[in-house]
Structures are given as C-alpha cells and as structure tokens.
Design an enzyme around this catalytic site. Structure first.
Site, PDB file in Angstrom:
ATOM      1  N   SER A  17      13.951  11.449  31.874  1.00 51.77           N
ATOM      2  CA  SER A  17      15.156  10.542  32.511  1.00 51.77           C
ATOM      3  C   SER A  17      14.586   8.718  31.277  1.00 51.77           C
ATOM      4  O   SER A  17      14.623   9.041  30.743  1.00 51.77           O
ATOM      5  CB  SER A  17      13.381   9.267  33.931  1.00 51.77           C
ATOM      6  OG  SER A  17      13.868   8.331  33.781  1.00 51.77           O
TER       7      SER A  17
ATOM      8  N   TYR B 245       4.862   5.337  34.950  1.00 51.71           N
ATOM      9  CA  TYR B 245       6.451   6.262  35.445  1.00 51.71           C
ATOM     10  C   TYR B 245       6.668   6.989  33.919  1.00 51.71           C
ATOM     11  O   TYR B 245       6.532   7.740  33.641  1.00 51.71           O
ATOM     12  CB  TYR B 245       6.657   4.997  36.272  1.00 51.71           C
ATOM     13  CG  TYR B 245       8.223   6.524  36.424  1.00 51.71           C
ATOM     14  CD1 TYR B 245       8.070   7.681  37.550  1.00 51.71           C
ATOM     15  CD2 TYR B 245       9.514   6.489  35.422  1.00 51.71           C
ATOM     16  CE1 TYR B 245       8.947   8.217  37.709  1.00 51.71           C
ATOM     17  CE2 TYR B 245      10.179   7.560  36.097  1.00 51.71           C
ATOM     18  CZ  TYR B 245      10.554   8.190  36.488  1.00 51.71           C
ATOM     19  OH  TYR B 245      11.479   9.230  36.687  1.00 51.71           O
TER      20      TYR B 245
ATOM     21  N   LYS C 176       6.919  10.857  31.891  1.00 60.58           N
ATOM     22  CA  LYS C 176       7.714  11.218  31.849  1.00 60.58           C
ATOM     23  C   LYS C 176       8.071  11.836  29.883  1.00 60.58           C
ATOM     24  O   LYS C 176       8.149  13.258  30.186  1.00 60.58           O
ATOM     25  CB  LYS C 176       8.986  10.762  32.266  1.00 60.58           C
ATOM     26  CG  LYS C 176       9.433  10.403  33.646  1.00 60.58           C
ATOM     27  CD  LYS C 176       9.683  11.889  34.281  1.00 60.58           C
ATOM     28  CE  LYS C 176       9.998  11.395  35.726  1.00 60.58           C
ATOM     29  NZ  LYS C 176      10.540  13.530  36.251  1.00 60.58           N
TER      30      LYS C 176
HETATM   31  P1  NAD Z   1      12.259  12.489  44.924  1.00 60.85           P
HETATM   32  O1  NAD Z   1      11.080  11.622  45.799  1.00 60.85           O
HETATM   33  O2  NAD Z   1      13.230  12.090  46.065  1.00 60.85           O
HETATM   34  O3  NAD Z   1      12.333  13.683  45.312  1.00 60.85           O
HETATM   35  C1  NAD Z   1      10.957  14.391  44.767  1.00 60.85           C
HETATM   36  C2  NAD Z   1      10.263  15.463  45.409  1.00 60.85           C
HETATM   37  O4  NAD Z   1       9.205  15.682  45.441  1.00 60.85           O
HETATM   38  C3  NAD Z   1      10.079  14.600  46.859  1.00 60.85           C
HETATM   39  O5  NAD Z   1      10.669  15.397  47.588  1.00 60.85           O
HETATM   40  C4  NAD Z   1       8.281  14.674  46.843  1.00 60.85           C
HETATM   41  O6  NAD Z   1       8.274  14.759  48.406  1.00 60.85           O
HETATM   42  C5  NAD Z   1       7.729  16.229  46.425  1.00 60.85           C
HETATM   43  N1  NAD Z   1       6.663  15.739  45.425  1.00 60.85           N
HETATM   44  C6  NAD Z   1       5.808  14.655  44.889  1.00 60.85           C
HETATM   45  N2  NAD Z   1       4.766  15.468  44.428  1.00 60.85           N
HETATM   46  C7  NAD Z   1       4.730  16.339  44.310  1.00 60.85           C
HETATM   47  C8  NAD Z   1       3.905  16.906  43.826  1.00 60.85           C
HETATM   48  N3  NAD Z   1       2.245  16.761  43.925  1.00 60.85           N
HETATM   49  N4  NAD Z   1       3.456  18.743  44.233  1.00 60.85           N
HETATM   50  C9  NAD Z   1       4.745  18.717  45.167  1.00 60.85           C
HETATM   51  N5  NAD Z   1       5.791  17.995  45.676  1.00 60.85           N
HETATM   52  C10 NAD Z   1       5.769  16.831  45.094  1.00 60.85           C
HETATM   53  O7  NAD Z   1      13.178  12.174  43.778  1.00 60.85           O
HETATM   54  P2  NAD Z   1      14.027  11.920  43.055  1.00 60.85           P
HETATM   55  O8  NAD Z   1      15.122  10.830  42.924  1.00 60.85           O
HETATM   56  O9  NAD Z   1      14.876  13.382  44.091  1.00 60.85           O
HETATM   57  O10 NAD Z   1      13.926  12.440  41.645  1.00 60.85           O
HETATM   58  C11 NAD Z   1      13.498  13.967  41.148  1.00 60.85           C
HETATM   59  C12 NAD Z   1      12.651  14.135  39.733  1.00 60.85           C
HETATM   60  O11 NAD Z   1      14.155  13.474  38.934  1.00 60.85           O
HETATM   61  C13 NAD Z   1      11.755  13.315  39.415  1.00 60.85           C
HETATM   62  O12 NAD Z   1      10.801  14.193  38.476  1.00 60.85           O
HETATM   63  C14 NAD Z   1      12.212  12.094  39.093  1.00 60.85           C
HETATM   64  O13 NAD Z   1      10.940  10.918  38.764  1.00 60.85           O
HETATM   65  C15 NAD Z   1      13.416  11.899  38.165  1.00 60.85           C
HETATM   66  N6  NAD Z   1      14.067  11.294  38.015  1.00 60.85           N
HETATM   67  C16 NAD Z   1      14.663  10.818  39.048  1.00 60.85           C
HETATM   68  C17 NAD Z   1      15.722   9.364  38.414  1.00 60.85           C
HETATM   69  C18 NAD Z   1      16.016   8.425  40.035  1.00 60.85           C
HETATM   70  O14 NAD Z   1      16.718   7.248  39.927  1.00 60.85           O
HETATM   71  N7  NAD Z   1      16.258   9.282  41.172  1.00 60.85           N
HETATM   72  C19 NAD Z   1      16.304   9.341  37.923  1.00 60.85           C
HETATM   73  C20 NAD Z   1      15.649   9.829  36.701  1.00 60.85           C
HETATM   74  C21 NAD Z   1      14.443  11.021  37.039  1.00 60.85           C
HETATM   75  C1  WQD Z   2      20.134  -1.182  38.435  1.00 60.34           C
HETATM   76  C2  WQD Z   2      20.460  -2.668  38.046  1.00 60.34           C
HETATM   77  C3  WQD Z   2      18.631  -3.921  38.170  1.00 60.34           C
HETATM   78  C4  WQD Z   2      17.502  -3.725  42.347  1.00 60.34           C
HETATM   79  C5  WQD Z   2      14.914   2.312  37.383  1.00 60.34           C
HETATM   80  C6  WQD Z   2      14.064   3.106  36.842  1.00 60.34           C
HETATM   81  C7  WQD Z   2      14.528   4.567  36.061  1.00 60.34           C
HETATM   82  C8  WQD Z   2      15.544   5.104  36.720  1.00 60.34           C
HETATM   83  C9  WQD Z   2      16.299   4.935  37.572  1.00 60.34           C
HETATM   84  C10 WQD Z   2      13.718   7.398  37.602  1.00 60.34           C
HETATM   85  C11 WQD Z   2      19.482  -3.284  37.432  1.00 60.34           C
HETATM   86  C12 WQD Z   2      19.836  -4.928  39.113  1.00 60.34           C
HETATM   87  C13 WQD Z   2      18.302  -3.736  41.043  1.00 60.34           C
HETATM   88  C14 WQD Z   2      18.680  -5.195  42.927  1.00 60.34           C
HETATM   89  C15 WQD Z   2      19.160  -5.891  41.408  1.00 60.34           C
HETATM   90  N1  WQD Z   2      14.387   6.182  37.578  1.00 60.34           N
HETATM   91  N2  WQD Z   2      19.260  -4.911  40.242  1.00 60.34           N
HETATM   92  N3  WQD Z   2      18.865  -5.730  42.311  1.00 60.34           N
HETATM   93  O1  WQD Z   2      16.153  -0.486  36.892  1.00 60.34           O
HETATM   94  O2  WQD Z   2      18.067   1.142  36.022  1.00 60.34           O
HETATM   95  O3  WQD Z   2      16.313   2.323  36.869  1.00 60.34           O
HETATM   96  O4  WQD Z   2      15.694   3.666  38.325  1.00 60.34           O
HETATM   97  O5  WQD Z   2      13.065   7.918  36.775  1.00 60.34           O
HETATM   98  O6  WQD Z   2      13.053   4.873  35.250  1.00 60.34           O
HETATM   99  O7  WQD Z   2      13.855   2.303  36.499  1.00 60.34           O
HETATM  100  O8  WQD Z   2      17.359   1.596  38.179  1.00 60.34           O
HETATM  101  O9  WQD Z   2      18.972   0.627  40.463  1.00 60.34           O
HETATM  102  O10 WQD Z   2      16.359  -0.327  39.992  1.00 60.34           O
HETATM  103  O11 WQD Z   2      18.419  -0.885  38.623  1.00 60.34           O
HETATM  104  O12 WQD Z   2      20.183  -6.895  40.436  1.00 60.34           O
HETATM  105  O13 WQD Z   2      18.069  -4.773  44.130  1.00 60.34           O
HETATM  106  O14 WQD Z   2      20.459  -3.354  39.127  1.00 60.34           O
HETATM  107  O15 WQD Z   2      18.105  -5.884  37.764  1.00 60.34           O
HETATM  108  O16 WQD Z   2      20.502  -4.103  36.283  1.00 60.34           O
HETATM  109  P1  WQD Z   2      17.036   0.680  36.863  1.00 60.34           P
HETATM  110  P2  WQD Z   2      17.392   0.132  39.232  1.00 60.34           P
END
Ligand code: NAD
Ligand code: WQD
Length: 333
Positions: A124, A148, A152
């Site tokens: 991430s 979190y 990562k």
């Molecule tokens: P999500 O929660 O929709 O998907 C993750 C899946 O993993 C879920 O279906 C959950 O049931 C499963 N899971 C969690 N722990 C588990 C375990 N111990 N065993 C088996 N299954 C398990 O999340 P997502 O948004 O699809 O994210 C996928 C990956 O990408 C995650 O690792 C997340 O940290 C990373 N990521 C997400 C974002 C985002 O904003 N969505 C941004 C950057 C990185």
């Molecule tokens: C985006 C912008 C908020 C909600 C998070 C995690 C990051 C990654 C992606 C997994 C910011 C603003 C938000 C609201 C708002 N996840 N905001 N009102 O914080 O960039 O990233 O998700 O890896 O690790 O930290 O995403 O969508 O929460 O916020 O004004 O109700 O929107 O302040 O500027 P963020 P976000």
C-alpha cells in the site's frame, strides 16, 4: 497456469480473479470470509462463465492451507488476504499483527514446503508514511504511521529477507494508491459493513440517502483548495496490474516493487464535483475538522510500472464514479 488467490472474494481480489480468468489463468480462492461473502464466487461465474475453485479457510490455520495447496498445486500466489481498516488497527493492534503477519508467514512457509517460488503481494502507499514530496517514487523512504501500515511494511521486509535467502524466488510488491469503483457489470464492488471509513464508499452512501452529508476532513491542507489530495485508481485497472505483474514474474526478475496508481492527484472537493456531475445533483457536504493521521497529498510516480511492466491506468475519475454508483444501486436492489 494455476494461481492461488488469498482474499480472492474480497474487493480487489474478486476483480483480479475475473481478470485472471479472462486472461486464461486458473484460479483457486482461499478466503475466510471475514470481510466478504461466498456469493462473490457466483458473481464471478456470472461475469466470466467460469466458476473458480473456492475454499473457505483461514491463513491462520496452516494445516488447512497446506492441504489445499497440496491438492490444488498452484504455480504462483497472489496474496490479498489481510485486515485493512486503519482506525480498527489502532484500537486492535494485536488482531492486525496476528492476522496479517502470522497469516503471511504461514502462506510463505507452505509455499516453501511445496516449492512455489512466485508471489505477488498487496502492499500500500501507506508504507511511504508522510512523504516529503509528490509524486512518490518507489525508492522514497518507508515508514509506518499505524499498525495496519506497520504490517504492510513488515511483510515487505519479510519478503526482501526471504529473497536474500533464496534468490530463486520471484516477488512482486505492488503498492496500491486509493482503489475505488467497481466492475462495470455492477455485480462485484466494495460494500463495507457499517459506516464507511473511506471517502468514496462514504460518498456512495450519502448519494443513496443512507447518510445525510459528506464530512470533508479539513480545508486547511497545503493543497490547491485546502482539502486532501489522493491518487484514486479504478479497481479494474488495478486488477489488470496483477496480470502485468504475473507476466513479469514469468521472466524471473527476482524481487520487484511497483506503485500502482494513476499519477493524478484529486482533492476531496474535486471528487464531490465529479460525483455531483455523474449524479446530476449536488452531493451534500460540510467542511469539518481534520481526521488525525491524514496527510496533505499522496500520488504516485507511475513511470517505473509503465517502463517495466507496461502498466498504465486507462479509466478516469468519471468511470470510477459511474461504475461505483452502478454497483451501489445494484447492491441495494
Ligand atoms: P477486502 O477486505 O475486501 O479483501 C481482503 C479479503 O481477505 C477479505 O475477503 C477477507 O475475508 C480476507 N481475509 C482477511 N484475513 C484473512 C485470513 N486470515 N485468512 C483468509 N482470508 C482472510 O480488502 P481489499 O480492499 O480487497 O484489499 C486487498 C488487499 O489489498 C489487502 O491486503 C489490503 O490491505 C490491500 N490494500 C487495500 C487498499 C484499499 O484501499 N482497498 C489499498 C492498499 C492495499
Ligand atoms: C481520502 C481523502 C480524507 C473520508 C486509506 C488508508 C490507506 C489505503 C487507502 C489501504 C482524505 C478524505 C475521507 C471522509 C473525507 N488503504 N475524507 N471524508 O486515508 O488516503 O487512505 O485507504 O492500504 O492505507 O489510510 O483514504 O478514502 O480514507 O481518504 O474528507 O468521510 O478523503 O481526509 O483526504 P486514505 P480515504
């Protein structure tokens, strides 16, 4: 080629499984359904006409994982499974460290025991902490600002150490920026339980009338209009990035790390304006105080992914809102 997809019924995983099937890969999903539902498997079948193998299993249960891998014999892994809510990770750090780190260690051990050398890992942009400048390049300093993010960063370090110990491994670390939107069919997307933490899911619920207005977290950031700037990427583009990464791993590159974003930063007010245009009405919002831990600006330098894996996002902000809103409306029916 058969790919083990951990977390494959989740938001990004499900879109990636669709892309895998469309590109001729076989996929085996392992998910404990802690943050997704089994009906996603059928939705994937509706989109692709192929039903991927699905196992409800927890990465914390190493024995079950080992049995699945011995039976299915995947050649590579895409590792999405993990917990991802930043605020919850601050309140429940042990739960996050245990699930994300122990789960990954089990997965890597099972891979090692079965001679599987190729893995794509969901990292991430959070690993850049508070970046000193934008756009962010892959070689910028890394730090964690919450448990979190720490998981990562630790998993990235584990993968770098593993590669040093076994240079026959091929590892792609993908650092996602802000994934949004949904599959154009409206069948799969992001549907968080309870009140969403992230901007776009929150906006969707305001538009659907479930929440009264968007709270804009701060208008005094050092950005063009004072609101936070992020790099939002359509989840379908992001899914495509995993196919590009798998193709790279087939060339046996060792360990590689890429940003997956669009390279464009949009402010919260840009997002409100774009979504209001798609809706044909104004999305209600109020300017509120800053959310603790937020940074001014975060967007990717995408040149390395473009150069080395030919990755470039194709969809624009309007596509992200049109597809996200289509999914939201379908999910309500
Ligand atoms: P999500 O929660 O929709 O998907 C993750 C899946 O993993 C879920 O279906 C959950 O049931 C499963 N899971 C969690 N722990 C588990 C375990 N111990 N065993 C088996 N299954 C398990 O999340 P997502 O948004 O699809 O994210 C996928 C990956 O990408 C995650 O690792 C997340 O940290 C990373 N990521 C997400 C974002 C985002 O904003 N969505 C941004 C950057 C990185
Ligand atoms: C985006 C912008 C908020 C909600 C998070 C995690 C990051 C990654 C992606 C997994 C910011 C603003 C938000 C609201 C708002 N996840 N905001 N009102 O914080 O960039 O990233 O998700 O890896 O690790 O930290 O995403 O969508 O929460 O916020 O004004 O109700 O929107 O302040 O500027 P963020 P976000």
């Amino acid at each position: 080629m058969k790919i083990l997809v951990t977390g494959g019924t989740g938001y990004i995983g499900s879109h990636t499984v669709v892309r895998l099937i469309e590109n001729g890969f076989d996929s085996v999903i392992v998910d404990n359904l802690s943050n997704s539902k089994e009906d996603v498997v059928d939705k994937i079948r509706q989109i692709t006409n192929v039903r991927p193998a699905f196992y409800k299993a927890d990465l914390l249960d190493k024995e079950s994982l080992s049995e699945i891998v011995k039976k299915e014999k995947p050649e590579a892994v895409i590792h999405f499974a993990g917990l991802k809510a930043v605020g919850e990770s601050v309140a429940l750090p042990l739960k996050y460290y245990h699930n994300n780190i122990t789960g990954t260690l089990h997965l890597l051990e099972v891979m090692q025991e079965n001679g599987i050398k190729d893995i794509v890992f969901s990292s991430s942009a959070t690993v850049y902490g508070k970046p000193e400048s934008v756009p962010i390049k892959e070689d910028f300093p890394l730090s964690a600002t919450n448990p979190y993010g720490a998981t990562k960063l630790m998993i990235e370090d584990i993968l770098r150490d593993l590669y040093k110990a076994d240079p026959t491994m091929n590892i792609a670390i993908l650092r996602y920026f802000n994934p949004v939107g949904a599959h154009k069919s409206g069948l799969i997307g992001e549907n968080p339980n309870g009140i969403p933490n992230n901007l776009v899911p929150y906006m969707m619920q305001v538009a659907a009338g479930k929440l009264e207005y968007l709270r804009v977290f701060g208008d005094d950031y050092n950005t063009k209009d004072g609101t936070g700037v992020r790099d939002y990427i359509h989840v379908e583009d992001l899914a495509g990035g995993h196919i590009s990464a798998l193709k790279k791993l087939a060339q046996r590159p060792g360990i590689v790390t890429y940003n997956l974003g669009t390279g464009i930063g949009y402010s919260v007010l840009d997002m409100v304006k774009e979504f209001s245009g798609v809706l044909g009405r104004e999305l209600p919002y109020k300017i509120c105080g800053r959310r603790p831990g937020d940074i001014d600006e975060c967007y990717a330098d995408t040149s390395l992914a473009k150069k080395e894996i030919g990755f470039a996002a194709e969809k624009n902000l309007k596509d992200m809102f049109v597809d996200g809103w289509n999914f939201q409306k379908t999910a309500e029916r």
